[in-house]
Design an enzyme around this catalytic site. Structure first.
Site, PDB file in Angstrom:
ATOM      1  N   THR A 132       0.830  -1.201   0.000  1.00 22.11           N
ATOM      2  CA  THR A 132       0.000   0.000   0.000  1.00 22.11           C
ATOM      3  C   THR A 132       0.869   1.257   0.000  1.00 22.11           C
ATOM      4  O   THR A 132       2.086   1.187   0.164  1.00 22.11           O
ATOM      5  CB  THR A 132      -0.910   0.060   1.244  1.00 22.11           C
ATOM      6  OG1 THR A 132      -0.089   0.071   2.423  1.00 22.11           O
ATOM      7  CG2 THR A 132      -1.870  -1.108   1.286  1.00 22.11           C
ATOM      8  N   GLU A 133       0.198   2.372  -0.173  1.00 22.75           N
ATOM      9  CA  GLU A 133       0.848   3.677  -0.033  1.00 22.75           C
ATOM     10  C   GLU A 133       1.407   3.800   1.386  1.00 22.75           C
ATOM     11  O   GLU A 133       0.860   3.239   2.337  1.00 22.75           O
ATOM     12  CB  GLU A 133      -0.198   4.755  -0.291  1.00 22.75           C
ATOM     13  CG  GLU A 133       0.310   6.163  -0.375  1.00 22.75           C
ATOM     14  CD  GLU A 133      -0.794   7.134  -0.802  1.00 22.75           C
ATOM     15  OE1 GLU A 133      -0.491   8.316  -0.962  1.00 22.75           O
ATOM     16  OE2 GLU A 133      -1.958   6.696  -0.970  1.00 22.75           O
ATOM     17  N   LYS A 178     -10.788   6.139  13.391  1.00 22.80           N
ATOM     18  CA  LYS A 178     -10.179   6.704  14.596  1.00 22.80           C
ATOM     19  C   LYS A 178      -8.811   7.236  14.209  1.00 22.80           C
ATOM     20  O   LYS A 178      -8.316   6.975  13.098  1.00 22.80           O
ATOM     21  CB  LYS A 178     -10.059   5.642  15.692  1.00 22.80           C
ATOM     22  CG  LYS A 178      -9.292   4.395  15.286  1.00 22.80           C
ATOM     23  CD  LYS A 178      -9.277   3.364  16.416  1.00 22.80           C
ATOM     24  CE  LYS A 178      -8.546   2.088  15.998  1.00 22.80           C
ATOM     25  NZ  LYS A 178      -8.501   1.092  17.081  1.00 22.80           N
ATOM     26  N   ASP A 211      -6.844   0.884   7.014  1.00 26.05           N
ATOM     27  CA  ASP A 211      -7.330  -0.185   7.878  1.00 26.05           C
ATOM     28  C   ASP A 211      -8.805  -0.492   7.634  1.00 26.05           C
ATOM     29  O   ASP A 211      -9.668  -0.107   8.417  1.00 26.05           O
ATOM     30  CB  ASP A 211      -7.089   0.148   9.351  1.00 26.05           C
ATOM     31  CG  ASP A 211      -6.804  -1.104  10.162  1.00 26.05           C
ATOM     32  OD1 ASP A 211      -7.382  -2.150   9.834  1.00 26.05           O
ATOM     33  OD2 ASP A 211      -6.011  -1.046  11.110  1.00 26.05           O
TER      34      ASP A 211
END
Length: 246
Positions: free
Chosen positions: A93-94, A141, A158
């Site tokens: 991922t980034e 969050k 996430d």
């Protein structure tokens, strides 16, 4: 950094630098040799991972794939594979170079309203993209929002607990209690729970204090939520307009 491992096609190389750890995930700094930039090498050992947790990993990968990297405020996805030799799920991922917005906020001695407005806008655009694609994040969050410290741009990540809500009815009670909307406890909710969680996230960004930090156990947090009691940290916000938004 020495190259510890390469992707099956040789495009990505994993370094020894660990940039993040989770309950079952370790994230390494890696390199995209095709584009000449840093990326995140997410490595999950499946040897002692339950089937349920493996499903969450594959769900996150599947969700990110469906986005086709169309939103600049959702973490970009570049590929995945299973390393049978060492029993690891790997996905690229980034890289949020400065870690989570919680970590980054704690490093800052003070924060100006201009920065808060900018983050507010970017996070809301990310949430709008998710909801336009019928996805509820369910675990928004400060720990799951990452930041590139050199540009100040945020990245929502996430997605293991995300949910497609096109045909929802009763949903699982899932997420982080301090950020969960009260209606989640009944199992009947919609995408508005992400807005509630963002309000709690914004509160933490402004006050540099997690919501309901006055509670010593989770039961106290849930009781206060059921009774409609707001976190005490909201009293630390001096700006009346920001307090109204939260």
């Amino acid at each position: 950094d020495k190259i510890l491992e390469k992707s099956p096609d040789g495009r990505f190389t994993k370094s020894s630098k660990v940039v993040g750890t989770g309950a079952y995930k370790k994230v390494y700094q890696a390199y995209d040799t095709s584009l000449g930039k840093q990326v995140a090498w997410n490595s999950i050992y499946t040897g002692n991972l339950s089937e349920k947790n493996q499903d969450l990993i594959y769900k996150e990968i599947s969700t990110l794939e469906k986005f086709h990297n169309k939103c600049p405020f959702i973490i970009k996805f570049y590929g995945s594979w299973f390393n049978e030799k060492v029993q690891e799920i790997v996905f690229i991922t980034e890289l949020g170079s400065s870690g989570s917005i919680r970590e980054f906020r704690k490093e800052m001695e003070e924060i100006k309203m201009k920065a808060i407005k900018r983050w507010f806008y970017q996070i809301m655009k990310g949430i709008e993209f998710l909801h336009d694609n019928n996805i509820i994040h369910r675990d928004l969050k400060a720990d799951n929002i990452f930041i590139n410290g050199t540009t100040g741009n945020i990245l929502i990540g996430d997605f293991g607990l995300s949910l497609n809500y096109e045909n929802y009815s009763n949903n699982s009670v899932i997420g982080t209690p301090e950020f969960m909307a009260p209606e989640m406890l009944d199992g009947k909710y919609d995408n508005k729970v992400d807005i509630y969680a963002f309000g709690m996230t914004l509160l933490e960004i402004i006050t540099d204090e997690p919501p309901y930090s006055e509670c010593s156990v989770i039961g106290q947090v849930l009781k206060r939520k059921i009774n409609g009691e707001l976190p005490k940290s909201i009293d630390k916000i001096d700006n009346i307009h920001i307090k109204e938004i939260v």
